[in-house]
Design a protein around this motif. Structure first.
Motif, PDB file in Angstrom:
ATOM      1  N   ALA A 299      -5.891   2.036  -8.044  1.00  0.00           N
ATOM      2  CA  ALA A 299      -6.635   1.024  -7.287  1.00  0.00           C
ATOM      3  C   ALA A 299      -7.943   1.597  -6.758  1.00  0.00           C
ATOM      4  O   ALA A 299      -8.038   2.779  -6.429  1.00  0.00           O
ATOM      5  CB  ALA A 299      -5.791   0.495  -6.133  1.00  0.00           C
ATOM      6  N   THR A 300      -8.941   0.739  -6.713  1.00  0.00           N
ATOM      7  CA  THR A 300     -10.216   1.076  -6.080  1.00  0.00           C
ATOM      8  C   THR A 300     -10.246   0.387  -4.724  1.00  0.00           C
ATOM      9  O   THR A 300     -10.173  -0.840  -4.656  1.00  0.00           O
ATOM     10  CB  THR A 300     -11.401   0.576  -6.925  1.00  0.00           C
ATOM     11  OG1 THR A 300     -11.328   1.201  -8.219  1.00  0.00           O
ATOM     12  CG2 THR A 300     -12.718   0.936  -6.271  1.00  0.00           C
ATOM     13  N   GLY A 301     -10.343   1.165  -3.652  1.00  0.00           N
ATOM     14  CA  GLY A 301     -10.291   0.546  -2.324  1.00  0.00           C
ATOM     15  C   GLY A 301      -8.903   0.000  -2.044  1.00  0.00           C
ATOM     16  O   GLY A 301      -7.893   0.627  -2.366  1.00  0.00           O
ATOM     17  N   LYS A 302      -8.847  -1.191  -1.458  1.00  0.00           N
ATOM     18  CA  LYS A 302      -7.586  -1.735  -0.946  1.00  0.00           C
ATOM     19  C   LYS A 302      -7.043  -2.895  -1.807  1.00  0.00           C
ATOM     20  O   LYS A 302      -7.796  -3.704  -2.342  1.00  0.00           O
ATOM     21  CB  LYS A 302      -7.780  -2.234   0.494  1.00  0.00           C
ATOM     22  CG  LYS A 302      -8.050  -1.130   1.494  1.00  0.00           C
ATOM     23  CD  LYS A 302      -6.911  -0.123   1.572  1.00  0.00           C
ATOM     24  CE  LYS A 302      -5.637  -0.727   2.120  1.00  0.00           C
ATOM     25  NZ  LYS A 302      -5.728  -1.100   3.529  1.00  0.00           N
ATOM     26  N   VAL A 303      -5.723  -2.953  -1.872  1.00  0.00           N
ATOM     27  CA  VAL A 303      -5.007  -4.070  -2.507  1.00  0.00           C
ATOM     28  C   VAL A 303      -4.623  -5.045  -1.390  1.00  0.00           C
ATOM     29  O   VAL A 303      -3.886  -4.676  -0.465  1.00  0.00           O
ATOM     30  CB  VAL A 303      -3.764  -3.572  -3.272  1.00  0.00           C
ATOM     31  CG1 VAL A 303      -2.969  -4.745  -3.824  1.00  0.00           C
ATOM     32  CG2 VAL A 303      -4.180  -2.625  -4.394  1.00  0.00           C
ATOM     33  N   VAL A 304      -5.124  -6.272  -1.483  1.00  0.00           N
ATOM     34  CA  VAL A 304      -4.966  -7.261  -0.417  1.00  0.00           C
ATOM     35  C   VAL A 304      -4.052  -8.396  -0.878  1.00  0.00           C
ATOM     36  O   VAL A 304      -4.070  -8.785  -2.054  1.00  0.00           O
ATOM     37  CB  VAL A 304      -6.339  -7.809   0.026  1.00  0.00           C
ATOM     38  CG1 VAL A 304      -6.183  -8.882   1.098  1.00  0.00           C
ATOM     39  CG2 VAL A 304      -7.216  -6.669   0.556  1.00  0.00           C
ATOM     40  N   ILE A 305      -3.273  -8.920   0.080  1.00  0.00           N
ATOM     41  CA  ILE A 305      -2.389 -10.055  -0.170  1.00  0.00           C
ATOM     42  C   ILE A 305      -2.986 -11.306   0.496  1.00  0.00           C
ATOM     43  O   ILE A 305      -3.238 -11.313   1.710  1.00  0.00           O
ATOM     44  CB  ILE A 305      -0.971  -9.801   0.390  1.00  0.00           C
ATOM     45  CG1 ILE A 305      -0.395  -8.475  -0.161  1.00  0.00           C
ATOM     46  CG2 ILE A 305      -0.043 -10.981   0.047  1.00  0.00           C
ATOM     47  CD1 ILE A 305      -0.290  -8.374  -1.655  1.00  0.00           C
TER      48      ILE A 305
END
Length: 309
Positions: A299-305
């Motif tokens: 992942a690049t940066g954050k995985v958001v829901i």
């Protein structure tokens, strides 16, 4: 309420979507938040795997640390927040020591007022949710390492959630003299766009072989033995993943809404930006797919829901 929970430790298969989990009760120093967006962190799956079971709260546990949402109820001793406020924060004070069972991957969560800040006006909920744990870890970690204006920095894993904020804060808030960072080949230009002066392709070059050494090495990937070889004499190596080899030291975040308040002006001016992985956001019913992706370490940066029910 609907919530992603686990009742036993293990792999992704123990994470279940429940439709009738009991909503948390608001204590006098807490607020109840209607969750609009949340983000995933490696600490989530490390906790689910049982890496911290000796100090964990009793199961079942709702996953999630990061939240952005709307205050719907306030406790009697809450001073500054009110119903309707748009807030963001890391709801768990100590990431691995007696963390609360009520995480953020649910329709509602609770948090003490001191862990929260008003959402930056220019950011949407998805962008805000991507920030709390990583920006607080980056800021507190740089402080703990004694980083200050004019010092040089090497970030191992500069394209990740924490690393991408370490680069930005070191440059724009702390006044670094030079920033180097490591990533895969495809992400070198991304590192430069964040503010790195030197982007190192870890698939082609060993960072510890560079003739130049650094005042602080911020290790987000768990390579503290190698990190020490890149440190100047009298410098610091801060490690947030795995064991630290002395004189390097391990750092674990303590959630603090005051850090968010201090950094909000940098966010609202656009100087510091959240970094969200382009594969997301993942909808609420695809949380396990999002975790599967996060656990690839690509992942690049954050995985958001987002969105939530």
């Amino acid at each position: 309420m609907k919530a992603w929970t686990y009742s036993e430790y293990g792999g992704i298969e123990v994470s279940k979507l429940e439709s009738d989990f009991e909503a948390p009760q608001v204590k006098e120093d807490q607020v109840l938040i209607k969750v609009v967006a949340a983000a995933l962190n490696p600490i989530d799956y490390m906790r689910r795997l049982g890496n911290f079971k000796a100090t964990d709260s009793p199961l079942p546990v709702i996953l999630g640390y990061d939240v952005a949402g709307v205050v719907v109820k306030v406790g009697s001793k809450v001073k500054d927040l009110k119903q309707g406020d748009e807030v963001y924060g890391d709801v768990i004070e100590h990431a691995i020591y007696r963390p609360t069972k009520f995480g953020t991957l649910a329709e509602y969560t609770v948090a003490q007022e001191k862990f929260l800040a008003l959402k930056p006006k220019n950011l949407d909920f998805v962008q805000a949710a991507a920030l709390p744990l990583v920006i607080e870890t980056a800021y507190q970690g740089l402080e703990a390492a004694g980083f200050s204006e004019g010092k040089s920095l090497l970030v191992l894993g500069g394209a990740g959630g924490v690393g991408s904020l370490v680069i930005q804060l070191a440059k724009h808030v702390f006044g670094a003299s030079k920033i180097a960072a490591t990533s895969s080949t495809a992400k070198l230009e991304f590192l430069k766009s964040l503010g790195a002066d030197l982007a190192i392709d870890y698939t082609k070059q060993n960072f510890e072989d560079l003739p130049e050494k650094f005042d602080v090495v911020f290790d987000t990937v768990g390579q503290s033995d190698r990190a020490l070889k890149a440190m100047k004499e009298g410098g610091s190596v801060i490690v947030i993943v795995g064991a630290a080899t002395p004189p390097g030291f391990s750092f674990v975040l303590t959630s603090d809404g005051e850090v968010l308040k201090k950094l909000n002006p940098y966010l609202e001016s656009g100087i510091v930006k959240p970094v969200i992985d382009p594969k997301g956001p993942f909808p609420f019913d695809k949380v396990n797919e999002a975790f599967s992706y996060l656990e690839t370490n690509r992942a690049t940066g954050k995985v958001v829901i987002y969105p939530f029910p």
